[in-house]
Design a protein around this motif. Structure first.
Motif, PDB file in Angstrom:
ATOM      1  N   VAL A  63       0.381  -0.635   0.262  1.00  0.00           N
ATOM      2  CA  VAL A  63       0.071  -0.442  -0.147  1.00  0.00           C
ATOM      3  C   VAL A  63       1.503   0.902  -0.044  1.00  0.00           C
ATOM      4  CG1 VAL A  63      -1.832   1.229   1.328  1.00  0.00           C
ATOM      5  CG2 VAL A  63      -1.693  -1.064   1.629  1.00  0.00           C
ATOM      6  N   LYS A  67      -1.598   6.700   1.002  1.00  0.00           N
ATOM      7  CA  LYS A  67      -2.559   5.517   1.245  1.00  0.00           C
ATOM      8  C   LYS A  67      -2.410   4.841   2.854  1.00  0.00           C
ATOM      9  CE  LYS A  67      -4.046   4.862  -3.194  1.00  0.00           C
ATOM     10  NZ  LYS A  67      -4.302   4.153  -3.865  1.00  0.00           N
ATOM     11  N   GLN A  68      -1.474   4.813   3.237  1.00  0.00           N
ATOM     12  CA  GLN A  68      -1.453   3.571   4.506  1.00  0.00           C
ATOM     13  C   GLN A  68      -2.025   5.388   5.524  1.00  0.00           C
ATOM     14  OE1 GLN A  68       2.936   1.593   4.193  1.00  0.00           O
ATOM     15  NE2 GLN A  68       1.843   1.733   6.287  1.00  0.00           N
ATOM     16  N   GLN A  70      -3.847   8.282   4.886  1.00  0.00           N
ATOM     17  CA  GLN A  70      -4.936   8.327   4.820  1.00  0.00           C
ATOM     18  C   GLN A  70      -6.383   7.183   6.146  1.00  0.00           C
ATOM     19  OE1 GLN A  70      -6.885   8.402   1.069  1.00  0.00           O
ATOM     20  NE2 GLN A  70      -7.998   9.538   1.256  1.00  0.00           N
ATOM     21  N   TRP A  71      -5.553   5.447   6.043  1.00  0.00           N
ATOM     22  CA  TRP A  71      -6.581   4.998   6.145  1.00  0.00           C
ATOM     23  C   TRP A  71      -5.817   5.468   8.208  1.00  0.00           C
ATOM     24  CZ3 TRP A  71      -4.908   1.052  10.143  1.00  0.00           C
ATOM     25  CH2 TRP A  71      -5.917   0.195  10.475  1.00  0.00           C
ATOM     26  N   VAL A  72      -4.698   5.545   8.563  1.00  0.00           N
ATOM     27  CA  VAL A  72      -4.989   5.734   9.861  1.00  0.00           C
ATOM     28  C   VAL A  72      -6.160   6.766  10.417  1.00  0.00           C
ATOM     29  CG1 VAL A  72      -3.262   6.356  11.591  1.00  0.00           C
ATOM     30  CG2 VAL A  72      -2.693   5.003   9.835  1.00  0.00           C
ATOM     31  N   GLN A  73      -5.294   7.998   9.639  1.00  0.00           N
ATOM     32  CA  GLN A  73      -7.025   8.912  10.104  1.00  0.00           C
ATOM     33  C   GLN A  73      -8.146   8.492  10.139  1.00  0.00           C
ATOM     34  OE1 GLN A  73      -5.615  12.379  10.848  1.00  0.00           O
ATOM     35  NE2 GLN A  73      -7.851  11.930  11.667  1.00  0.00           N
ATOM     36  N   ASN A  74      -8.449   8.396   8.772  1.00  0.00           N
ATOM     37  CA  ASN A  74      -9.761   7.697   8.531  1.00  0.00           C
ATOM     38  C   ASN A  74     -10.745   6.269   9.380  1.00  0.00           C
ATOM     39  OD1 ASN A  74      -9.527   9.496   6.398  1.00  0.00           O
ATOM     40  ND2 ASN A  74      -9.910   8.222   4.859  1.00  0.00           N
ATOM     41  N   SER A  75      -9.499   5.209   9.664  1.00  0.00           N
ATOM     42  CA  SER A  75     -10.150   4.050   9.807  1.00  0.00           C
ATOM     43  C   SER A  75      -9.541   3.991  11.548  1.00  0.00           C
ATOM     44  CB  SER A  75      -9.647   2.816   9.299  1.00  0.00           C
ATOM     45  OG  SER A  75      -9.654   2.787   7.774  1.00  0.00           O
ATOM     46  N   THR A  79     -12.025   7.355  13.967  1.00  0.00           N
ATOM     47  CA  THR A  79     -13.506   6.779  14.227  1.00  0.00           C
ATOM     48  C   THR A  79     -13.232   6.431  15.661  1.00  0.00           C
ATOM     49  OG1 THR A  79     -13.123   4.718  12.699  1.00  0.00           O
ATOM     50  CG2 THR A  79     -13.995   4.225  14.295  1.00  0.00           C
TER      51      THR A  79
END
Length: 200
Positions: A63, A67-68, A70-75, A79
């Motif tokens: 990945v 994108k990693q 972004q995933w940490v921020q969003n997921s 959350t």
């Protein structure tokens, strides 16, 4: 590649066939001290390869670092913040006439500090990944470079002139064989090896 000492051991060791090929390529003796140092490199990097998204077939699917982040921020961060804020401000929504103490059973006093810690640590991970993305650092290239640096150091330290005396092709191939043991697969490494020769 990366053989285990025995069926019950989690300790990785360089495969004998790799050691034999390095010996034959460079026409050197590979003593126990060198084997120990190569095994240390394997054990240093293999857990990283297994955990970090790179192009190694041993680890998670590759990945892009951005994108990693972004995933940490969003997921994770978003959350966890939403859940924490809900528990802080709206825990009463858990209550009903038949279960007025549900929020106490769920023990929000314990989980809110845990969520705060998760958010803090995830934020540090986000900053690190975001900085890597901004600097153009890619997981795959960075770990390959670090592995090659360590292998190159061992070979130059212990084999000295023999490392280069057998010619660039044999020296590079010896590094490739050792690298494959650590990374779990063969790679071309041409540009990275060129950089190592320039800096050595």
């Amino acid at each position: 590649m990366g053989e285990r000492l025995d069926e019950n051991s989690e300790q990785l060791v360089f495969g004998q066939s790799a050691l034999d090929e390095i010996r034959d390529r460079l026409r050197v003796d590979i003593g126990q001290l060198i084997v120990d140092e190569l095994n240390q490199i394997l054990r240093k990097y293999r857990p990283v390869i297994l955990a970090v998204p790179t192009h190694s077939k041993l680890g998670p699917e590759h990945v892009d670092v951005s994108k990693q982040a972004q995933w940490v921020q969003n997921s994770i961060i978003n959350t966890a913040e939403k859940l924490r804020d809900a528990l802080v401000n709206e825990a009463h929504m858990l209550r009903g006439i038949m279960s007025p103490d549900t929020d106490k059973l769920i023990d929000t006093a314990t989980y809110i500090p845990m969520l705060n810690k998760l958010i803090e640590e995830a934020d540090m991970a986000f900053v690190d990944l975001d900085q890597q993305a901004a600097l153009g650092i890619r997981n795959s290239e960075q770990i390959k470079l670090e592995i090659i640096k360590d292998l190159w150091s061992v070979f130059e330290t212990h084999f000295e002139d023999s490392f280069h005396a057998r010619g660039q092709n044999n020296a590079d191939q010896a590094i490739r064989v050792a690298f494959a043991e650590v990374y779990g697969q063969s790679e071309s490494l041409a540009s990275l090896l060129k950089e190592m020769r320039k800096s050595s």
